[in-house]
Structures are given as C-alpha cells and as structure tokens.
Enzyme design. Structure first.
Site, PDB file in Angstrom:
ATOM      1  N   GLU A 433      36.812  -3.806  37.832  1.00  0.00           N
ATOM      2  CA  GLU A 433      37.660  -5.012  37.954  1.00  0.00           C
ATOM      3  C   GLU A 433      37.206  -5.903  39.103  1.00  0.00           C
ATOM      4  OE1 GLU A 433      41.839  -4.034  37.381  1.00  0.00           O
ATOM      5  OE2 GLU A 433      41.233  -2.530  35.914  1.00  0.00           O
TER       6      GLU A 433
HETATM    7  C1  LIG Z   1      34.215   3.959  34.781  1.00  0.00           C
HETATM    8  C2  LIG Z   1      34.046   2.517  34.418  1.00  0.00           C
HETATM    9  C3  LIG Z   1      35.046   1.868  33.726  1.00  0.00           C
HETATM   10  C4  LIG Z   1      34.870   0.527  33.324  1.00  0.00           C
HETATM   11  N1  LIG Z   1      35.806  -0.070  32.519  1.00  0.00           N
HETATM   12  C5  LIG Z   1      35.538  -1.284  31.975  1.00  0.00           C
HETATM   13  C6  LIG Z   1      36.374  -1.840  30.950  1.00  0.00           C
HETATM   14  O1  LIG Z   1      37.367  -1.248  30.552  1.00  0.00           O
HETATM   15  N2  LIG Z   1      36.028  -3.039  30.401  1.00  0.00           N
HETATM   16  C7  LIG Z   1      34.921  -3.725  30.817  1.00  0.00           C
HETATM   17  O2  LIG Z   1      34.658  -4.805  30.280  1.00  0.00           O
HETATM   18  N3  LIG Z   1      34.111  -3.243  31.792  1.00  0.00           N
HETATM   19  C8  LIG Z   1      34.383  -2.026  32.370  1.00  0.00           C
HETATM   20  N4  LIG Z   1      33.552  -1.497  33.328  1.00  0.00           N
HETATM   21  C9  LIG Z   1      32.450  -2.293  33.843  1.00  0.00           C
HETATM   22  C10 LIG Z   1      32.674  -2.723  35.290  1.00  0.00           C
HETATM   23  O3  LIG Z   1      33.636  -3.735  35.336  1.00  0.00           O
HETATM   24  C11 LIG Z   1      31.299  -3.148  35.840  1.00  0.00           C
HETATM   25  O4  LIG Z   1      30.622  -1.952  36.158  1.00  0.00           O
HETATM   26  C12 LIG Z   1      31.385  -4.052  37.034  1.00  0.00           C
HETATM   27  O5  LIG Z   1      31.842  -5.313  36.638  1.00  0.00           O
HETATM   28  C13 LIG Z   1      30.030  -4.225  37.711  1.00  0.00           C
HETATM   29  O6  LIG Z   1      29.027  -4.516  36.802  1.00  0.00           O
HETATM   30  P1  LIG Z   1      27.643  -3.700  36.865  1.00  0.00           P
HETATM   31  O7  LIG Z   1      27.972  -2.260  37.004  1.00  0.00           O
HETATM   32  O8  LIG Z   1      26.824  -4.112  35.711  1.00  0.00           O
HETATM   33  O9  LIG Z   1      26.977  -4.164  38.218  1.00  0.00           O
HETATM   34  P2  LIG Z   1      26.054  -5.457  38.464  1.00  0.00           P
HETATM   35  O10 LIG Z   1      26.782  -6.684  38.088  1.00  0.00           O
HETATM   36  O11 LIG Z   1      24.730  -5.218  37.859  1.00  0.00           O
HETATM   37  O12 LIG Z   1      25.924  -5.411  40.046  1.00  0.00           O
HETATM   38  C14 LIG Z   1      25.057  -4.483  40.719  1.00  0.00           C
HETATM   39  C15 LIG Z   1      25.279  -4.645  42.226  1.00  0.00           C
HETATM   40  O13 LIG Z   1      24.931  -5.991  42.621  1.00  0.00           O
HETATM   41  C16 LIG Z   1      26.042  -6.628  43.230  1.00  0.00           C
HETATM   42  N5  LIG Z   1      26.037  -8.033  42.827  1.00  0.00           N
HETATM   43  C17 LIG Z   1      25.971  -8.524  41.581  1.00  0.00           C
HETATM   44  N6  LIG Z   1      25.981  -9.858  41.602  1.00  0.00           N
HETATM   45  C18 LIG Z   1      26.050 -10.226  42.897  1.00  0.00           C
HETATM   46  C19 LIG Z   1      26.094 -11.476  43.577  1.00  0.00           C
HETATM   47  N7  LIG Z   1      26.082 -12.640  42.931  1.00  0.00           N
HETATM   48  N8  LIG Z   1      26.169 -11.464  44.924  1.00  0.00           N
HETATM   49  C20 LIG Z   1      26.219 -10.305  45.612  1.00  0.00           C
HETATM   50  N9  LIG Z   1      26.183  -9.100  45.023  1.00  0.00           N
HETATM   51  C21 LIG Z   1      26.099  -9.061  43.681  1.00  0.00           C
HETATM   52  C22 LIG Z   1      27.258  -5.878  42.723  1.00  0.00           C
HETATM   53  O14 LIG Z   1      28.364  -5.989  43.599  1.00  0.00           O
HETATM   54  C23 LIG Z   1      26.726  -4.458  42.650  1.00  0.00           C
HETATM   55  O15 LIG Z   1      26.774  -3.860  43.907  1.00  0.00           O
HETATM   56  C24 LIG Z   1      33.706  -0.173  33.725  1.00  0.00           C
HETATM   57  C25 LIG Z   1      32.723   0.492  34.466  1.00  0.00           C
HETATM   58  C26 LIG Z   1      32.867   1.811  34.788  1.00  0.00           C
HETATM   59  C27 LIG Z   1      31.742   2.505  35.512  1.00  0.00           C
END
Ligand SMILES: Cc1cc2nc3c(=O)[nH]c(=O)nc-3n(C[C@H](O)[C@H](O)[C@H](O)COP(=O)(O)OP(=O)(O)OC[C@H]3O[C@@H](n4cnc5c(N)ncnc54)[C@H](O)[C@@H]3O)c2cc1C
Length: 631
Positions: A433
C-alpha cells in the site's frame, strides 16, 4: 552498465508527469475539513483542526465493544496463529466463524447485508485480529480495506451495490489487482488492457496481475486495466479503468500462489486474464477513472495498516515488559540495565504515539468530510517504520529466545512467545500500500503543494505579471515565517502541561516552511530529484504531526481520567524524543553527504567497485550481465 539499465533511470519527463498526475488523482472533491498536517507544511499551526481529539461517540464505542468481544472469542477458539503460520492455510472452520460473525461485511453498509461499522470500529477489529494472527488480518483487510467493497461503496452504482455487496458481506472473497510484474510503485504504466467490443457492451481483458492478495481464492476482483487512450486538447491521455471480474469468467486463471517470508497463510498470487469478456456494466465509476479510484481507495484503505501495526506493537510491549522483568542477567532483571531500559521507554512511548495516530486518523475518516490523504500517508509511514523498530527491539530484548520459533520454545517447555513470527509477518508493512519511499514522495508532493499553487507555473515559464503576483503573495507570507513568537491562543490552555511542546510544533512548522521555501528557490524544478533532502523535510513534518496527535490524544485521555498521569508521561516522553529527531533532521538538511551518496551509488551501479564482491559464492543468476528488467 548496460544501456537497458541506463535508459530507465532517471525517469523521462513524460513518465514523471504521468506519475505526478497519479498523485494529483488521489485528491477527493468532497472534502471541506482541511488537513492539519498540510497546514503545518505551509508554516501554519491550526489547533482548531487538532482539538478536540476525534474520540468515538459512546454509542459507536458500544457497538465496537460488543463486536470485539465476540470477535476475540472466535480468535481464541478457532484461530491458532502458530498452526496457521506452519501450514500456510487459514482453516475453513476459522474462516466460517469469521464470516458468520460478519467480519467480511464490517465496512459494508447494513442495507446491503453488512455490519456498517465505522472506520474506527473496523480499525479496532483489524487491530485485534492483527495482534493475534497477521495472516488472518490480511485476509480480512485485503477483502474490504482495498478489495471490491471499498471502491463499490465509494463509486459503485446502485445496481452494482445491490448485485455485489450482499454477496461480499456473506463471505464471497474479494481482492484488489493493481500491481503487475513490470509495475509496482508506478502503476500508471500498467500493461493489462481492456479493449471495448464494437457494440460497447463488453470489454475484452488481457494481461497479468502480480501479488494480488486473496486473488488465489477470490470470487470477485477489482482489476485496474488500461483502456483505449483519449485525446484531450490535442494531447493523448492514457486511460485506466476499474473492472469487476468474477472467478468463473472464462479466461481467468490463477497461475501461481506466491509464498512469502511472513503472513504465510495469505492467498496471494499471479493472476492471468486471457480474452476475459467483461460486461460494460462491471466498470466502476466509468472509463478512465480507474487510477483515481485505486488511489482514493488507498487513502482510507491504508488506514488499516496503522491499526494492524499498532496491534502488533501492543503485543511487543507486553512481551518486552514481561521478559525485561523476568529475565535476570548480571545480577539484575535485564530491564534494570540502562541499554534495555532505553528500549522499553522507546517501545512504550512510541506505542502510545502509534495508538494516537491510528485513532486520530480513524476519527478523521469517520467525519467523512476531512482531507485525509496526507494524514493517512503519514500514519502509514510513521506506524510501519516505528513498528519495524519496535518489533526488532523486542526481538533483541528476547535475544536468543527472540530468534527461536514459538513452536520450538513451547516444545522445550518455555512460553511460546511468537516474536520470531511477528518479525517475519510485519516486514511487509513497509512495502504494501505504498512503500516508505513512495509515501515520502507522496507527502513531499503535498508538502510543496502550497508553494506549487503559488509559484508552480512560474517555475515552468517566467511571465512578468504572474511573477509580480507571486512576489506580493510571498511578501505577505514570508515575514510571518520569521516570527519567533508563538501566537494566541495560549498553548497551555489548549493542552495543559504540553505548552512547551505545542510552542515547539508551532515554531518548527514555520522553520520547516522557511526551509522548504529556501530549498524551492535554491533547487527550483530540480528539487523533486533531491529525495534525501525532501525525505528529511517529510520526516520533520511527520514528527510534528505525530507530536500533535499524541498531545491531543493525551489531553483526551487525561480529561477522561484526571487522576491518572500515565498518558501525560508517555506523551511527554514521546515529544522529547521526537524533538531530538527533528533537530537532527534540520541539521542534516544542510550539512550532509547527499551528493556524495548519490555519486558513490552511481559508481557502484556502474560496476566501479565490483572487486568488493569477491570472495563469495556467486549464484548463476547474479553472474549474468544485466540486460533486461521486468519492465
Ligand atoms: C505480500 C504482498 C501483498 C501485496 N498485495 C497486493 C494487492 O493486494 N494488490 C496489489 O495490486 N498489489 C499488491 N502488492 C504489491 C505491492 O503493493 C508492491 O510490492 C509495492 O507497490 C511495491 O512495488 P514493487 O515491489 O514492484 O517495488 P518497486 O516499485 O519495483 O520498487 C523497488 C524499490 O524502489 C523504490 N522506488 C521505486 N520508485 C521509486 C521512486 N520514484 N523514488 C524512490 N524510490 C523508489 C521502492 O520504494 C522500493 O524500495 C503486494 C505485495 C506483496 C509482497
């Protein structure tokens, strides 16, 4: 460094603009009660937006108390968190008991068969469940904090509500699908596509959604998908639309159930949509409104996270208090050793702060007319970060026993304290979230909003007349930010015993506004790239907000129990620690290694220090040249 990696960082202007539009989209139009936290960033301390603390009404509290009593009985009887963690499954009888109690309809209005609980009572229930079993809490929360009931309640038509909400209240499981393999924090670039049929009666949905919580078992899912772009004022505008998908629609497939380090019983997976024919009446709120819907859903949806993490830290406080009294080393209970005592003081004072923030934001949400975006994001950021520290420190106090599983402890005759599991379960909260980094960006955007409203257009293109207007506005605003005095009303009258902290908040808000103003002038459009600097301003704002909520909460508690000074002491201690962090952040804002950090990081990414990685067994997948990414 491969060209593929280079080309993705930093973002292109178009991508950045789209991401900004995403943040903008989270605004709601029905708000009339301004944000207390937003005022802080513009240098204004508005006690009228803080006091009185939005306590639950006695009637609402009674409803919550009765419900929580029954809920606790079910949790004790049917929900075994250790077993659920080991098996990775929530047993059917536990699920049935929760459904029978109405847990899947807590936020659904009574007219549609739900319990129609207030946000505060809903969060009280989530806190209770999370304090016992995090996996169970995620099941319930994914279903209705972000799953179909929430967007339907906010934006659904009467027909949609009548069709879906009664089913959802009776236990049809729902999920929220936004994330994809290539898009996590930046959902505007999603690839899942819904093509309207020529007769306009259906959409044909194709794509994949990753990490969809409850998705593996869900009956009804809200899926965010791209739909054909439209042209507005000669510019192509991408459209994202929210569609309701049912599990028996042909072409829908659960490809994989994901396995995680914690919350091991959640049913989270990779979902595939292959030519799924979705009726046009399953669009929520209309075509092109999907991204805004997702973000507005998350505004209140993410308030469950502070509640759930507060449930966790209250358990930590119990565990730490008991163990620090019981365990004797070096001739005394470990709680008598200074280093452990410091941890206990942190855990107690910050648990109080998380409690304050959780109920402050829940109360705001219950008003219905309050701008809660900033407060919700701050609550999520603060509570998840503090929760992580508290859980880690509790594990440290339990030391070897903190690292041992509850099952193993129990098997050899000790109390089966589950801090090892809680540690694994809670790590996700800094990611879901909105990651902490994205929460900081989101809050920074709001922090600068005051200046962007005044001077934003000028930063893009200089024009004389608007420049004069901006100058005049700042001529009125800026001198006020240098006022060293506090303004009426008298702070001790607002909250007796907290006058000095309230004066600090007021003065520091002005200092924060001066600093952000100076940073805007110094870095102009490049400021948004100075994430380390902006992060410190955000952290200062969050601390001021936390102090404010803590004082208002303490005042409310003290007026309910005038003879008990516990709240006063906890709040005062939290404020003292927060003030130290604020001072350190200001100092670091203008004396730091930010540029050096960035430079070194780029050198590392360009393989200039790769020798440092020698001497380890390198797995195959790390030997490969970085040629592709998941985008
Ligand atoms: C257990 C679990 C439950 C989940 N449930 C849901 C769900 O129900 N529905 C759903 O849609 N999604 C869900 N998610 C997805 C979750 O919301 C995402 O994992 C989250 O939004 C982060 O995306 P990512 O993991 O792809 O990280 P990325 O976006 O790839 O980010 C990787 C890293 O880079 C950082 N980063 C990225 N962009 C920037 C920026 N512009 N500036 C600075 N730092 C940045 C991030 O903070 C992070 O540390 C779930 C994930 C998990 C693991």
């Amino acid at each position: 460094m491969s060209s593929e990696v280079k080309s993705q960082s930093p973002n292109s202007n178009a991508e950045r603009e789209e991401a900004m539009e995403v943040a903008e989209a989270a605004r709601e139009t029905t708000w009339t009660h301004p944000s207390f936290a937003a005022q802080l960033f513009s240098g204004s301390f508005r006690p009228d937006l803080l006091f009185p603390f939005p306590d639950q009404s006695p009637d609402d509290k009674k409803i919550g108390d009765e419900f929580l009593e029954r809920l606790e009985a079910i949790l004790r009887e049917k929900v075994d968190p250790q077993e659920i963690d080991i098996t990775g499954d929530l047993p059917a009888d536990a699920l049935d008991a929760l459904i029978d109690l109405g847990c899947f309809g807590m936020k659904i209005p009574k007219e549609y068969g739900g319990l129609g609980l207030s946000q505060t009572n809903y969060n009280r229930a989530c806190q209770l469940i999370a304090s016992h079993c995090a996996s169970t809490a995620v099941w319930i929360s994914a279903h209705q904090s972000i799953g179909v009931p929430q967007p339907l309640k906010l934006f659904g038509t009467d027909e949609q509500k009548k069709k879906f909400l009664p089913r959802l209240a009776k236990g049809a499981v729902s999920a929220f699908a936004l994330t994809e393999v290539g898009v996590g924090s930046d959902p505007a670039r999603m690839q899942t596509f819904a093509e309207p049929t020529p007769d306009g009666k259906h959409y044909i949905l194709n794509g994949e959604k990753l990490w969809c919580t409850n998705g593996v078992v869900a009956d009804i899912i809200v899926v965010m998908a791209r739909t054909p772009s439209i042209v507005v004022k000669g510019k192509e505008r991408q459209q994202i639309t929210a569609l309701i998908i049912e599990k028996d629609m042909p072409g829908f497939e659960v490809v994989h159930r994901c396995d995680f380090m914690g919350i091991r019983a959640i049913q989270n997976g990779l979902l595939r949509f292959k030519d799924v024919k979705v009726p046009a009446e399953n669009v929520i709120w209309g075509p092109g409104k999907g991204l805004k819907l997702a973000l507005v859903t998350l505004n209140t949806g993410r308030l469950t996270v502070p509640a759930a993490t507060t449930g966790g830290v209250k358990q930590c406080l119990k565990i730490a208090r008991k163990w620090a009294n019981e365990r004797r080393q070096w001739g005394a209970p470990i709680g008598k050793h200074d280093a452990v005592a410091e941890k206990i003081a942190y855990i107690a004072s910050h648990t109080f702060a998380m409690d304050a923030i959780t109920w402050f934001t829940s109360g705001l949400a219950d008003r219905g007319d309050a701008d809660i975006r900033l407060e919700a994001a701050m609550a999520k950021l603060f509570c998840t970060e503090v929760n992580w520290t508290i859980t880690d420190e509790t594990l440290q106090i339990r030391a070897g026993r903190g690292f041992e599983t509850s099952k193993s402890l129990g098997e050899r005759g000790e109390d089966p304290v589950p801090i090892e599991r809680m540690f694994r379960d809670t790590r996700i909260n800094r990611i879901i979230e909105g990651t902490s980094e994205i929460m900081r960006l989101f809050i920074a955007r709001e922090a600068l909003d005051f200046h962007m409203q005044i001077a934003g257009p000028l930063l893009k293109r200089f024009q004389l007349l608007p420049a004069i207007k901006v100058g005049l506005t700042y001529m009125g605003w800026l001198p006020r930010q240098f006022n060293p005095f506090t303004l009426p009303p008298k702070h001790d009258d607002l909250a007796k015993g907290f006058g000095k902290h309230l004066r600090f908040i007021e003065r520091t808000a002005r200092k924060l506004a001066r600093n952000t103003f100076y940073a805007m002038g110094r870095y102009q459009q490049k400021l948004e790239k100075r994430q380390q600097l902006l992060g410190r301003f955000v952290d200062i704002g969050v601390e001021l907000f936390a102090m404010s909520a803590v004082i208002a909460y303490a005042k409310s508690k003290m007026s309910q129990n005038p003879d008990d000074d516990s709240a006063q002491k906890l709040a005062d201690h939290f404020c003292k620690l927060a003030r130290r962090r604020v001072k350190a952040s200001f100092k670091a804002a203008w004396s730091n290694e930010d540029r050096a950090n960035y430079k070194l990081a780029q050198e590392v990414l360009a393989d200039e220090h790769v020798w440092l990685e020698e001497g380890v067994v390198t797995p195959e997948y790390l030997l490969e040249e970085v040629t592709s990414s998941t985008t």
